[in-house]
Scaffold this active site. Structure first.
Site, PDB file in Angstrom:
ATOM      1  N   PRO A  53      -3.133 -27.098 -75.978  1.00  0.00           N
ATOM      2  CA  PRO A  53      -4.423 -27.963 -76.059  1.00  0.00           C
ATOM      3  C   PRO A  53      -4.099 -29.204 -75.892  1.00  0.00           C
ATOM      4  O   PRO A  53      -3.127 -29.942 -76.152  1.00  0.00           O
ATOM      5  CB  PRO A  53      -4.730 -27.644 -77.486  1.00  0.00           C
ATOM      6  CG  PRO A  53      -3.314 -27.401 -78.318  1.00  0.00           C
ATOM      7  CD  PRO A  53      -2.446 -26.625 -77.348  1.00  0.00           C
ATOM      8  N   SER A  54      -5.463 -29.874 -75.079  1.00  0.00           N
ATOM      9  CA  SER A  54      -5.277 -31.309 -74.862  1.00  0.00           C
ATOM     10  C   SER A  54      -6.338 -32.148 -75.384  1.00  0.00           C
ATOM     11  O   SER A  54      -6.419 -33.567 -74.753  1.00  0.00           O
ATOM     12  CB  SER A  54      -4.949 -31.331 -73.165  1.00  0.00           C
ATOM     13  OG  SER A  54      -6.124 -30.717 -72.667  1.00  0.00           O
ATOM     14  N   SER A  55      -7.324 -31.708 -75.776  1.00  0.00           N
ATOM     15  CA  SER A  55      -8.191 -32.404 -76.605  1.00  0.00           C
ATOM     16  C   SER A  55      -9.251 -31.741 -77.419  1.00  0.00           C
ATOM     17  O   SER A  55      -9.076 -30.355 -77.274  1.00  0.00           O
ATOM     18  CB  SER A  55      -9.320 -33.012 -75.393  1.00  0.00           C
ATOM     19  OG  SER A  55     -10.202 -34.000 -76.037  1.00  0.00           O
ATOM     20  N   ASP A  61      -5.105 -29.976 -69.791  1.00  0.00           N
ATOM     21  CA  ASP A  61      -5.808 -31.125 -69.347  1.00  0.00           C
ATOM     22  C   ASP A  61      -6.943 -30.771 -68.572  1.00  0.00           C
ATOM     23  O   ASP A  61      -7.547 -31.513 -67.615  1.00  0.00           O
ATOM     24  CB  ASP A  61      -4.563 -31.935 -68.526  1.00  0.00           C
ATOM     25  CG  ASP A  61      -3.497 -32.591 -69.500  1.00  0.00           C
ATOM     26  OD1 ASP A  61      -3.827 -32.803 -70.600  1.00  0.00           O
ATOM     27  OD2 ASP A  61      -2.455 -32.911 -68.741  1.00  0.00           O
ATOM     28  N   GLN A  63     -10.466 -28.897 -75.133  1.00  0.00           N
ATOM     29  CA  GLN A  63      -9.802 -28.658 -73.746  1.00  0.00           C
ATOM     30  C   GLN A  63      -8.333 -28.229 -74.002  1.00  0.00           C
ATOM     31  O   GLN A  63      -7.808 -28.500 -74.863  1.00  0.00           O
ATOM     32  CB  GLN A  63      -9.790 -30.192 -73.276  1.00  0.00           C
ATOM     33  CG  GLN A  63      -9.284 -30.430 -71.877  1.00  0.00           C
ATOM     34  CD  GLN A  63      -8.892 -31.729 -71.392  1.00  0.00           C
ATOM     35  OE1 GLN A  63      -7.980 -32.324 -71.578  1.00  0.00           O
ATOM     36  NE2 GLN A  63     -10.055 -32.257 -70.530  1.00  0.00           N
TER      37      GLN A  63
END
Length: 392
Positions: free
Chosen positions: A95-97, A83, A80
């Site tokens: 990058p958020s995940s 968000d 991800q």
């Protein structure tokens, strides 16, 4: 063709992880029972082992062999960006995940020292792979996993159920833990923190363990393994280098350099000086960690140029002070400008010299204590706190 690749993929990764010592024999059954590919979406951004640099998006529906090869390589995979605001093609801004590097996943699980009957709180469900591994080990009824992102939590819950596991999946702020399920024997975070949330300590049984990547604002990060005592304090050693995405509740907004220059051209009102300490000396992960625990609320950024030179920018989170150091190859002295109430480069140099005087310690000589007075890093023993160069 793809079926033969799929058959060999998990075994090849397991063998590589066992050779590294990351995957131990007691976690091998969970590894095989919980295949990584079941916990990854169609769209992934493969990373490189030991690095946070992602390649471009890969779709399983379009490039199944490339996708599969990335899944069974010992490297992190971003799942991800921003968000969820960016889905591709290409990469987003932040990058958020992710699905973490398998070496890191199993090294942290080994550090957790989790056994049958232990109740575990996981902070950061992500894709669900880590929660599934824990569920296989201790039983899904003993696992609570908290995820702040609703879409990620929903998708992970679906993958977990499809794989035969139904731990309690909570949508919420991981900084709060999950008091309704407390107390826990073990707490593990799959995101980094700059301060240990007190709720995690309060929700852990005396004698329990907290395993979490911890890093100061400046940079550098390592996995902390903290034991919770009867008096509600937590203390323990750092185990080794890590690089995780920050807990959303502890993210910091970093202002652009223009906010520090206040509309003026560099060097604005900067005070000029020279330094014999090279910016190259303060850029590796362990020394950044050592600097960060001494120099609070400050962070670096390198502006690079085609000839191999660069400018190291230092800024404080309060947007009051900045510094620049110009690196030029083969020079022995470097030009410095500093502005504001804090002389940030002087602080960094003092922290660097302390680290050098201590024998240039790696992560394994540092530890962390969390108590009623706050939290503090220490070197070699808990009663030897790392000095703070300057209060922000």
């Amino acid at each position: 063709m793809i079926d033969r690749v799929e058959e060999a993929g998990p075994s090849g990764l397991a063998s590589a992880l066992m050779k590294k010592g990351a995957l131990t024999s007691d976690w091998l059954p969970a590894f095989h029972a919980v295949p990584r590919h079941l916990f990854l979406p169609d769209a992934i951004w493969p990373g490189r082992a030991g690095m946070n640099r992602q390649t471009d998006r890969v779709l399983r529906s379009e490039e199944p062999e490339v996708w599969w090869s990335a899944v069974y390589r010992d490297a992190p995979i971003t799942t991800q960006w921003d968000d969820g605001a960016h889905t591709g093609p290409g990469k987003g801004k932040v990058p958020s995940s992710s699905n973490s590097m398998p070496t890191m996943v199993f090294s942290m699980l080994d550090a957790l020292n989790v056994g049958t009957g232990h109740k575990v709180l996981e902070i950061g469900t992500g894709t669900g792979w880590n929660a599934a591994l824990l569920s296989h080990r201790v039983g899904a009824e003993n696992v609570v996993t908290v995820e702040v992102d609703e879409a990620s939590a929903r998708d992970a819950r679906g993958r977990l159920k499809a794989a035969g596991f139904e731990p309690l999946t909570v949508v919420g702020d991981g900084a709060d833990g999950y008091a309704e399920g407390a107390p826990y024997d073990r707490v593990i975070a799959t995101c980094s923190i700059g301060s240990v949330p007190r709720q995690w300590v309060a929700q852990t049984k005396p004698g329990g363990l907290i395993v979490a990547p911890w890093g100061p604002t400046y940079g550098g990060e390592a996995v902390a393994r903290l034991a919770v005592a009867e008096d509600g304090t937590a203390t323990g050693w750092f185990l080794g280098s890590s690089a995780f995405m920050r807990l959303r509740a502890q993210r910091t907004e970093r202002k652009h350099v223009r906010a520090y220059l206040k509309g003026r051209k560099w060097p604005a009102d900067g005070r000029q000086s020279m330094t014999s300490v090279s910016p190259d000396s303060v850029g590796d992960w362990p020394v950044m960690f050592a600097i960060g625990v001494q120099v609070p609320d400050a962070f670096p950024w390198a502006e690079t140029y085609d000839d191999g030179s660069y400018t190291l920018w230092l800024r404080d989170t309060a947007v009051t002070s900045w510094a620049t150091v110009d690196f030029v190859p083969r020079r022995k002295e470097f030009e410095v400008y500093q502005s504001g109430p804090r002389d940030l480069w002087d602080e960094v140099v003092a922290a660097y010299l302390w680290w050098d005087e201590q024998g240039r310690p790696g992560f394994e000589r540092f530890g962390l204590t969390v108590d009623g007075d706050g939290e503090r890093a220490w070197l070699d023993r808990p009663d030897n706190p790392v000095p703070v160069v300057a209060e922000p």
